[in-house]
Write a protein that holds these residues in place. Structure first.
Motif, mmCIF file in Angstrom:
data_model
loop_
_atom_site.group_PDB
_atom_site.id
_atom_site.type_symbol
_atom_site.label_atom_id
_atom_site.label_comp_id
_atom_site.label_asym_id
_atom_site.label_seq_id
_atom_site.Cartn_x
_atom_site.Cartn_y
_atom_site.Cartn_z
ATOM 1 N N ALA A 1 0.857 -1.190 0.000
ATOM 2 C CA ALA A 1 0.000 0.000 0.000
ATOM 3 C C ALA A 1 0.889 1.234 0.000
ATOM 4 N N ALA A 2 0.365 2.328 -0.538
ATOM 5 C CA ALA A 2 1.172 3.550 -0.611
ATOM 6 C C ALA A 2 0.278 4.760 -0.795
ATOM 7 N N LEU A 3 0.807 5.898 -0.373
ATOM 8 C CA LEU A 3 0.200 7.187 -0.687
ATOM 9 C C LEU A 3 1.101 7.853 -1.711
ATOM 10 N N LEU A 4 0.548 8.172 -2.872
ATOM 11 C CA LEU A 4 1.320 8.785 -3.946
ATOM 12 C C LEU A 4 1.053 10.281 -3.987
ATOM 13 N N LEU A 5 2.122 11.048 -4.097
ATOM 14 C CA LEU A 5 2.023 12.501 -4.211
ATOM 15 C C LEU A 5 2.600 12.927 -5.548
ATOM 16 N N GLN A 6 1.803 13.656 -6.330
ATOM 17 C CA GLN A 6 2.246 14.159 -7.622
ATOM 18 C C GLN A 6 1.863 15.623 -7.763
#
Length: 497
Positions: free
Chosen positions: A337-342
């Protein structure tokens, strides 16, 4: 039947005839190539701009001039001294070096930190020059086309067999050809690496550097593998997979053995090899950024600071921070699982609604206004159609950050069950998105390389004042003593401050 197959046979013949005969300056043999030297230079020039945009360059004229001068000396005594050569130090902590066709060679500041002498750096650069002089980029382009022809030929063969009643033969033939093509290209890449190793040793000898420095470079890479494996085991994770026969790079053990044999064949034309340039090299490294840079964002413990963008995030306990050019990822310990920031492209819109419409392109959904640590935010939950026309769920939070930049935060997971289980941690990570405070900005200083006299207390003493995680092991690694041994007391060694 003949009328049907004739266009197919003609197509195969025409494709097989693509390319022209070119003399390889290293082997002296003629080889078929889809790239002329002019095309190599043109492709390298075009890709060079992409590399600079992707990595950025070290903004230290002293470092750039030193590396360029060394590279030009090596290239002048190479098999393609007539090319206009370009040598660039990239602003990346990655331990890497690579080359583009036409004379473009790159080393990262990351790999420079782990080398000990000018001669070792010359070995790395000589290897990359070898890729260019032996026309490996052009050869790979040609081999890839040949592999494509192999797939096409096998598919045509399958069509013939199926026309004769052998159902499924086309699929089988194509699968066999794809596997053979992949192995052929990978194996060829392995031979290219070994040839570049040999050319690196040769170019060292031509410039009066001991070619055994190539062995030292391979030993440094081997120590990197050991360090990564040791760190993984300490964290309860499996060691990174080693190289295999089908990998494009041969294993470091194999390379070390072959280079040792090659190095023994060379002798300096002057009778003695030149000074390895340890002191000169250490002078160049002083002040060089180690690890993350302020321009790319810095990881400090569980915190991520980006001074240039003015933002910060904190990863939940046990999670890792992974930063690359395209996005920042806060990844769970299990990696599921991950939180992606773009960053939303400026052309996507100036408001959250515009970005949602132009970038997310939802088919349906709802928005919810939020406030993240004083920053205006909007959560969008809905769906959109993927390339196959199937409905795809969307859960994206847009945040208006400093400098009128819109950020997108997106939770992802291996499956829906994992996403639910990681929900609290993902919410915690997202809730940590904030403007960089004055105290955090002061803490967000890059580490730099310095030199100091080796103390009687050894690396353990130096580690006590080092900001590095696993400091004693990392200090041994950057000084070439990870496998054992000690510098003499008073000898200049590298430290990180």
């Amino acid at each position: 039947m003949r009328k049907t197959l004739l266009p197919l046979i003609l197509t195969t013949s025409l494709l097989a005839g693509c390319g022209s005969a070119v003399l390889n300056p290293v082997t002296g043999q003629t080889e078929r190539s889809v790239m002329t030297e002019q095309a190599e230079v043109a492709e390298g020039t075009k890709a060079h701009q992409q590399v600079l945009q992707e990595y950025g360059v070290v903004k230290d004229a002293k470092v750039q001039a030193y590396v360029n001068n060394l590279g030009q000396r090596l290239a002048k005594l190479s098999h393609r001294d007539h090319l206009q050569w370009h040598f660039t130090v990239l602003d990346s902590p990655e331990i890497n070096a690579f080359a583009l066709p036409g004379g473009y060679v790159y080393v990262t500041r990351g790999i420079m930190a782990y080398l000990q002498t000018e001669a070792e750096l010359a070995g790395v650069m000589g290897h990359e020059i070898g890729h260019v002089t032996a026309r490996h980029g052009a050869q790979r382009a040609t081999r890839q086309q040949d592999a494509g022809l192999g797939v096409l030929a096998a598919t045509l063969l399958g069509a013939v067999l199926e026309s004769q009643g052998m159902s499924g033969a086309g699929q089988l033939a194509s699968q066999v050809s794809q596997t053979a093509a992949a192995g052929y290209i990978a194996s060829y890449g392995r031979e290219q690496e070994l040839q570049a190793d040999g050319l690196g040793a040769e170019y060292l000898a031509r410039n009066a550097y001991n070619p055994r420095n190539m062995v030292k470079v391979i030993n440094a890479l081997k120590d990197q593998e050991r360090f990564a494996a040791d760190q993984a085991r300490a964290a309860g994770k499996p060691a990174p997979a080693g190289s295999s026969w089908l990998a494009s790079h041969p294993s470091n053990d194999e390379r070390r053995q072959i280079i040792s044999q090659l190095a023994a064949q060379y002798q300096s034309s002057q009778g003695n090899y030149a000074d390895e340039g340890r002191e000169r090299y250490q002078q160049v490294l002083r002040g060089l950024t180690f690890g993350d840079s302020a321009e790319q964002g810095l990881t400090r413990g569980q915190n991520f600071y980006h001074p240039a963008l003015g933002i910060a995030l904190t990863a939940p306990p046990g999670w890792q921070i992974q930063n690359d050019a395209e996005q920042l990822a806060l990844v769970s310990g299990a990696g599921d699982a991950a939180l992606l920031l773009q960053v939303a492209p400026a052309k996507a819109g100036k408001t959250h609604a515009e970005v949602i419409r132009s970038l997310l392109k939802p088919s349906q959904g709802n928005t919810q206004p939020l406030n993240l640590n004083g920053l205006q935010a909007t959560r969008f939950v809905g769906s959109r159609a993927n390339a196959q026309g199937q409905s795809q769920p969307l859960d994206v939070t847009l945040v208006s950050g400093p400098k009128n930049t819109i950020y997108m935060l997106r939770p992802v997971a291996k499956n829906a069950a994992v996403l639910r289980a990681a929900g609290a941690a993902l919410a915690q990570a997202q809730g940590s998105f904030r403007p960089l405070s004055a105290a955090e900005r002061a803490a967000a200083q890059p580490w730099t390389i310095r030199t100091t006299a080796y103390p009687r207390g050894g690396f353990a003493e130096l580690a006590r004042s080092s900001p590095l995680p696993s400091a004693e092991q990392q200090l041994r690694l950057i000084n070439g003593f990870y496998s054992g041994g000690e510098p003499r007391v008073g000898q200049p060694v590298k430290v990180v401050e």
